[in-house]
Design a protein around this motif. Sequence first.
Motif, mmCIF file in Angstrom:
data_model
loop_
_atom_site.group_PDB
_atom_site.id
_atom_site.type_symbol
_atom_site.label_atom_id
_atom_site.label_comp_id
_atom_site.label_asym_id
_atom_site.label_seq_id
_atom_site.Cartn_x
_atom_site.Cartn_y
_atom_site.Cartn_z
ATOM 1 N N ALA A 42 0.829 -1.204 0.000
ATOM 2 C CA ALA A 42 0.000 0.000 0.000
ATOM 3 C C ALA A 42 0.861 1.250 0.000
ATOM 4 C CB ALA A 42 -0.921 -0.002 1.211
ATOM 5 N N SER A 43 1.963 1.209 0.736
ATOM 6 C CA SER A 43 2.857 2.363 0.798
ATOM 7 C C SER A 43 3.529 2.608 -0.549
ATOM 8 C CB SER A 43 3.919 2.143 1.876
ATOM 9 O OG SER A 43 4.742 3.274 2.010
ATOM 10 N N VAL A 44 3.983 1.543 -1.206
ATOM 11 C CA VAL A 44 4.608 1.683 -2.528
ATOM 12 C C VAL A 44 3.592 2.227 -3.529
ATOM 13 C CG1 VAL A 44 5.589 0.407 -4.484
ATOM 14 C CG2 VAL A 44 6.383 -0.063 -2.158
ATOM 15 N N ARG A 45 2.370 1.686 -3.504
ATOM 16 C CA ARG A 45 1.328 2.176 -4.414
ATOM 17 C C ARG A 45 1.067 3.659 -4.186
ATOM 18 N NH1 ARG A 45 -1.278 -2.867 -3.542
ATOM 19 N NH2 ARG A 45 -2.511 -1.952 -1.861
ATOM 20 N N ALA A 46 1.017 4.076 -2.930
ATOM 21 C CA ALA A 46 0.753 5.481 -2.612
ATOM 22 C C ALA A 46 1.861 6.379 -3.144
ATOM 23 C CB ALA A 46 0.614 5.660 -1.104
ATOM 24 N N ARG A 47 3.133 5.970 -2.976
ATOM 25 C CA ARG A 47 4.245 6.788 -3.466
ATOM 26 C C ARG A 47 4.246 6.841 -4.995
ATOM 27 N NH1 ARG A 47 4.047 6.427 1.243
ATOM 28 N NH2 ARG A 47 2.460 7.964 0.699
ATOM 29 N N LEU A 48 3.900 5.744 -5.640
ATOM 30 C CA LEU A 48 3.807 5.737 -7.103
ATOM 31 C C LEU A 48 2.726 6.704 -7.572
ATOM 32 C CD1 LEU A 48 4.132 1.887 -7.747
ATOM 33 C CD2 LEU A 48 5.744 3.620 -8.547
ATOM 34 N N GLN A 49 1.568 6.641 -6.931
ATOM 35 C CA GLN A 49 0.454 7.506 -7.320
ATOM 36 C C GLN A 49 0.789 8.980 -7.082
ATOM 37 O OE1 GLN A 49 -2.587 6.693 -8.647
ATOM 38 N NE2 GLN A 49 -2.084 4.522 -8.790
ATOM 39 N N GLU A 50 1.448 9.282 -5.973
ATOM 40 C CA GLU A 50 1.787 10.666 -5.651
ATOM 41 C C GLU A 50 2.811 11.261 -6.605
ATOM 42 O OE1 GLU A 50 1.162 10.022 -0.822
ATOM 43 O OE2 GLU A 50 3.175 10.302 -1.684
ATOM 44 N N ASN A 51 3.568 10.394 -7.260
ATOM 45 C CA ASN A 51 4.637 10.864 -8.148
ATOM 46 C C ASN A 51 4.395 10.467 -9.600
ATOM 47 O OD1 ASN A 51 6.906 12.006 -6.220
ATOM 48 N ND2 ASN A 51 6.065 10.175 -5.238
ATOM 49 N N LEU A 63 7.979 11.376 -11.098
ATOM 50 C CA LEU A 63 9.083 10.423 -11.101
ATOM 51 C C LEU A 63 8.759 9.154 -11.882
ATOM 52 C CD1 LEU A 63 10.206 10.561 -7.354
ATOM 53 C CD2 LEU A 63 11.383 11.581 -9.312
ATOM 54 N N PHE A 64 7.476 8.747 -11.865
ATOM 55 C CA PHE A 64 7.097 7.442 -12.390
ATOM 56 C C PHE A 64 6.012 7.542 -13.457
ATOM 57 C CE2 PHE A 64 7.958 7.065 -7.754
ATOM 58 C CZ PHE A 64 9.214 6.486 -7.860
ATOM 59 N N GLU A 65 5.941 6.507 -14.283
ATOM 60 C CA GLU A 65 4.890 6.383 -15.295
ATOM 61 C C GLU A 65 4.246 5.014 -15.173
ATOM 62 O OE1 GLU A 65 6.812 9.013 -18.972
ATOM 63 O OE2 GLU A 65 6.983 6.830 -18.960
ATOM 64 N N ASN A 66 2.939 4.975 -15.331
ATOM 65 C CA ASN A 66 2.235 3.706 -15.449
ATOM 66 C C ASN A 66 2.313 3.309 -16.915
ATOM 67 O OD1 ASN A 66 -0.025 1.838 -15.943
ATOM 68 N ND2 ASN A 66 -0.459 2.198 -13.773
ATOM 69 N N VAL A 67 3.018 2.215 -17.209
ATOM 70 C CA VAL A 67 3.369 1.865 -18.587
ATOM 71 C C VAL A 67 2.144 1.706 -19.477
ATOM 72 C CG1 VAL A 67 4.487 0.136 -20.057
ATOM 73 C CG2 VAL A 67 5.547 0.823 -17.890
ATOM 74 N N PHE A 68 1.125 1.035 -18.997
ATOM 75 C CA PHE A 68 -0.034 0.742 -19.831
ATOM 76 C C PHE A 68 -1.232 1.638 -19.536
ATOM 77 C CE2 PHE A 68 2.358 -3.292 -19.529
ATOM 78 C CZ PHE A 68 2.723 -3.396 -20.862
#
Length: 227
Positions: A42-51, A63-68
């Motif tokens: 959940a913490s990793v998902r939250a950091r991905l979403q925030e960035n 910082l990140f992109e959702n590839v699909f």
Amino acid sequence: MPIRPEHIVEALSQLGGQAHLDQIVPKVVEIVPDHQAVSPAASVRARLQENWAGSAHFKGNALFENVFGPAARAGVWRLTSDQLAPGNPDSVLDGAEVDIGTQEGRAILRVHLRRERSRKLIDDFKASLTNYACEACGDDMEAIYGQLGADYIEAHHKVPVAQIEEGQTTKLSDLAALCANCHRMIHRNGLMSVEDLAAHMRARRPSFAIAAESGKGEWLHDAPDRD
């Protein structure tokens, strides 16, 4: 220690720059074993979403992109291309260490190493070296490539940048001089130390001096024969 975005950057770099959430989470836990998250996933998902600029929870640091994309719900993530640009002072990578590849006609980024935020630290470290032999395998790029390889070496953080506490000072002694191959092997194998890689190379290549051991980086077969 809380799970921070830079821990995910480190995890993605070790996973080849692009990975599914199911791969990212255990790698982050490996990088931050003393994390304080009740649910690391959940913490990793939250950091991905925030960035991620495509998220409703975006906080302004892409910082990140959702590839699909969100519709696919595939959970595959990678670093954004602007974070890899060599001209970007906040780039997480040294541009010389970014591979661009193709997969079924679609350009993708394969990321290997994170870049320390202070370019001056790296420059000062290289200026302090008395030779440019790799501390793990002993190779000197100038000896191999001639003038093309003169003064070439990479600076490796003995403690991964993702594990350095905010505000903590990095000293020149916290860095190691590695050739590109050894640098990649250390990052490919998680938290492997320079000394462990040097011992591995010494066992596989006993005819060569190891810089981490001798401090000279000389080829043993260049020394006079001793009967």
